[in-house]
Design an enzyme around this catalytic site. Structure first.
Site, PDB file in Angstrom:
ATOM      1  N   TYR A 144       0.848  -1.192   0.000  1.00 34.59           N
ATOM      2  CA  TYR A 144       0.000   0.000   0.000  1.00 34.59           C
ATOM      3  C   TYR A 144       0.882   1.238   0.000  1.00 34.59           C
ATOM      4  O   TYR A 144       1.871   1.292   0.721  1.00 34.59           O
ATOM      5  CB  TYR A 144      -0.890  -0.006   1.246  1.00 34.59           C
ATOM      6  CG  TYR A 144      -1.750   1.228   1.409  1.00 34.59           C
ATOM      7  CD1 TYR A 144      -2.809   1.480   0.540  1.00 34.59           C
ATOM      8  CD2 TYR A 144      -1.518   2.129   2.437  1.00 34.59           C
ATOM      9  CE1 TYR A 144      -3.600   2.609   0.695  1.00 34.59           C
ATOM     10  CE2 TYR A 144      -2.316   3.260   2.608  1.00 34.59           C
ATOM     11  CZ  TYR A 144      -3.351   3.496   1.728  1.00 34.59           C
ATOM     12  OH  TYR A 144      -4.146   4.619   1.893  1.00 34.59           O
ATOM     13  N   ASP A 239       9.185   2.821   0.260  1.00 37.94           N
ATOM     14  CA  ASP A 239       8.115   3.514   0.969  1.00 37.94           C
ATOM     15  C   ASP A 239       8.219   3.108   2.435  1.00 37.94           C
ATOM     16  O   ASP A 239       7.690   2.077   2.847  1.00 37.94           O
ATOM     17  CB  ASP A 239       6.752   3.144   0.374  1.00 37.94           C
ATOM     18  CG  ASP A 239       5.611   3.877   1.072  1.00 37.94           C
ATOM     19  OD1 ASP A 239       5.876   4.568   2.083  1.00 37.94           O
ATOM     20  OD2 ASP A 239       4.463   3.751   0.613  1.00 37.94           O
ATOM     21  N   LYS A 267       4.054   8.725   9.359  1.00 43.62           N
ATOM     22  CA  LYS A 267       3.787   8.078  10.651  1.00 43.62           C
ATOM     23  C   LYS A 267       4.759   8.498  11.767  1.00 43.62           C
ATOM     24  O   LYS A 267       4.595   9.592  12.294  1.00 43.62           O
ATOM     25  CB  LYS A 267       3.693   6.570  10.447  1.00 43.62           C
ATOM     26  CG  LYS A 267       2.519   6.262   9.494  1.00 43.62           C
ATOM     27  CD  LYS A 267       2.050   4.833   9.428  1.00 43.62           C
ATOM     28  CE  LYS A 267       0.774   4.773   8.603  1.00 43.62           C
ATOM     29  NZ  LYS A 267       0.846   4.061   7.360  1.00 43.62           N
TER      30      LYS A 267
HETATM   31  C1  LIG Z   1       0.285   4.636   5.945  1.00 45.55           C
HETATM   32  C2  LIG Z   1       1.043   4.421   4.709  1.00 45.55           C
HETATM   33  C3  LIG Z   1       0.940   5.289   3.610  1.00 45.55           C
HETATM   34  C4  LIG Z   1      -0.039   6.424   3.569  1.00 45.55           C
HETATM   35  O1  LIG Z   1       0.245   7.393   4.511  1.00 45.55           O
HETATM   36  P1  LIG Z   1      -0.943   8.431   4.919  1.00 45.55           P
HETATM   37  O2  LIG Z   1      -0.279   9.339   5.897  1.00 45.55           O
HETATM   38  O3  LIG Z   1      -2.022   7.588   5.492  1.00 45.55           O
HETATM   39  O4  LIG Z   1      -1.353   9.110   3.672  1.00 45.55           O
HETATM   40  C5  LIG Z   1       1.741   5.079   2.519  1.00 45.55           C
HETATM   41  N1  LIG Z   1       2.602   4.058   2.498  1.00 45.55           N
HETATM   42  C6  LIG Z   1       2.738   3.202   3.521  1.00 45.55           C
HETATM   43  C7  LIG Z   1       3.730   2.110   3.444  1.00 45.55           C
HETATM   44  C8  LIG Z   1       1.952   3.352   4.658  1.00 45.55           C
HETATM   45  O5  LIG Z   1       2.064   2.473   5.659  1.00 45.55           O
END
Ligand SMILES: *Cc1c(COP(=O)(O)O)cnc(C)c1O
Length: 433
Positions: A144, A239, A267
């Site tokens: 994701y 990511d 995060k």
């Molecule tokens: C949470 C997450 C996102 C999205 O981040 P948001 O702050 O919710 O837009 C993208 N990539 C990864 C791997 C994530 O865990």
């Protein structure tokens, strides 16, 4: 458990907010029932509007590695508020956070702050396309990357790698620029690069896929991905929104010993405030405006309060380096849960990495007992998880309200908290009989 006020607020909310929520998984659709409206949180505890208390293992989906209201972050934020909360100018607070990041991540030469992980991914893909002059991005099925249009895609039905939209409103044209490959299948990745190599700007990967369960990859997965991509002149993007400053101070790049060309963060770096970041090689980041021609901007980017919270967080992480302790605690919890499952003859596996864990119900039928792609998740898992989730919720445990989301330990969790989870899991399982 009395949940009248949550029920009332959820009904009210559904009238004026789509599904009653501002992010889908909060609606509890995957587990059923009424989501609890939380009015406050401290340490490991959530308190809902009816006064019920829960030990939180969701931790705002990852940012709160020290738990709720960590005192150093709280103090930094309180001081920051007294200085005003948005200037729309350059300021020293984001510089401090940027300096911390480039110190900790030696390969991160330049960094730009945005307001969410999604935004970071959106921008980093734009940079990768501009810098390489190529159009296509490779992503893994099961990873994701936020709600970026080109990432809301799934493997198409015809040619395996041709993506199709996975959300209404994403155009087929946009989806076509993404190539989707399965996890745990490097042959497929090789094949896609052989066919489309010259068009591929970058491969983006969650270095530990943790948004569709915790899909543990084989040992050299990241090395192989990087090798294949680079042999075709494509960039490697990690990511690290969930893994950054969570699985090690230097994130998964440090643990795997790989230097990505570009990476995204979110995060943990905001300490619970809306912060995202992207960065990497200076020659790539210099494509970003105003230095370069890739436009990217934000009214509230590098918000001083959020930046101060992030800096307090990273300073504390750097000083205390809690990672081995967190990992040990998570291992103990996972072992205790699995032992319980064996004793009660209830099929339960716990996949874990650092302080992330994913509880899986149903019989895992893979070669080495490890789930490495979504397809391997037992079919019974979802419905069992929903029942166990509610049995635990009623007993004051808040796991991630979805069978496919991971849970988190924080340094605020003490042994009595994890023991409580094990003990109540026993009761929840017995209730299923
Ligand atoms: C949470 C997450 C996102 C999205 O981040 P948001 O702050 O919710 O837009 C993208 N990539 C990864 C791997 C994530 O865990």
């Amino acid at each position: 458990m009395k949940i009248e006020k949550s029920e009332y607020l959820f009904q009210k909310s559904q009238r004026i907010v789509p599904g009653g929520v501002h992010s889908p998984v909060r609606a509890f659709r995957g587990v059923g029932g009424v989501p609890r409206f939380i009015q406050s949180a401290s340490g490991v505890e959530l308190e809902d509007v009816d006064g019920n208390r829960y030990i939180d293992f969701c931790m705002s989906w990852g940012p709160l590695i020290f738990g709720h209201q960590e005192p150093e972050v709280l103090e930094a934020v309180q001081m920051a508020l007294k200085r005003g909360w948005s200037y729309g100018t350059v300021e020293p607070y984001s510089l401090e956070l940027a300096e911390l990041m480039v110190q900790i991540l030696p390969w991160l030469e330049k960094v730009r702050f945005v307001n969410s992980g999604t935004e970071a991914v959106m921008a980093v893909l734009r940079v990768a396309r501009a810098a390489t002059g190529r159009k296509k991005i490779v992503k893994f099925d099961g990873c994701y990357h936020g709600h970026v249009d080109s990432m809301l895609v799934r493997a198409g039905s015809g040619l395996a790698e041709m993506a199709s939209p996975d959300s209404a409103g994403v155009s087929a044209r946009v989806a076509e620029e993404t190539l989707v490959v399965p996890l745990n299948d490097l042959n497929q990745l090789e094949k896609v690069f052989q066919i489309h190599g010259q068009d591929i700007a970058a491969v983006i990967v969650e270095p530990i896929p943790a948004n569709n369960g915790l899909l543990l990859q084989k040992r050299n997965f990241l090395q192989d991905v990087a090798r294949i991509a680079r042999s075709h002149g494509s960039l490697v993007i990690f990511d690290e929104v969930i893994t950054g400053f969570r699985v090690a101070l230097g994130g998964m790049a440090e643990r795997a010993g790989i230097e990505p060309d570009l990476a995204t963060y979110g995060k943990v770096i905001g300490g619970g405030f809306p912060v995202g970041a992207y960065g990497g090689r200076a020659d790539l980041m210099d494509w970003v405006a105003p230095q370069g021609p890739v436009y990217q901007a934000g009214t509230l980017s590098a918000n001083p309060v959020a930046m101060t919270a992030g800096a307090a967080m990273l300073k504390k992480l750097k000083r205390e380096n809690p990672y081995s302790r967190l990992e040990k605690d998570t291992e103990q919890l996972a072992d205790a849960l699995e032992l319980l499952g064996k004793k009660l003859e209830f099929p339960m596996r716990v996949q874990r990495f650092a302080s992330l864990f994913w509880i899986i119900f149903g019989k895992v039928e893979t070669e080495d007992d490890t789930i490495r792609s979504q397809l391997e998740t037992p079919t019974a898992h979802k419905s069992i998880y929903a029942k166990i989730f509610h049995a635990l919720l009623d007993r004051g445990i808040y796991l991630a309200p979805s069978a496919y989301e991971v849970s988190f330990l924080s340094t605020a969790h003490r042994e009595c908290d994890t023991q409580k989870l094990v003990e109540l899991m026993g009761e929840a399982i017995l209730e299923q009989r």
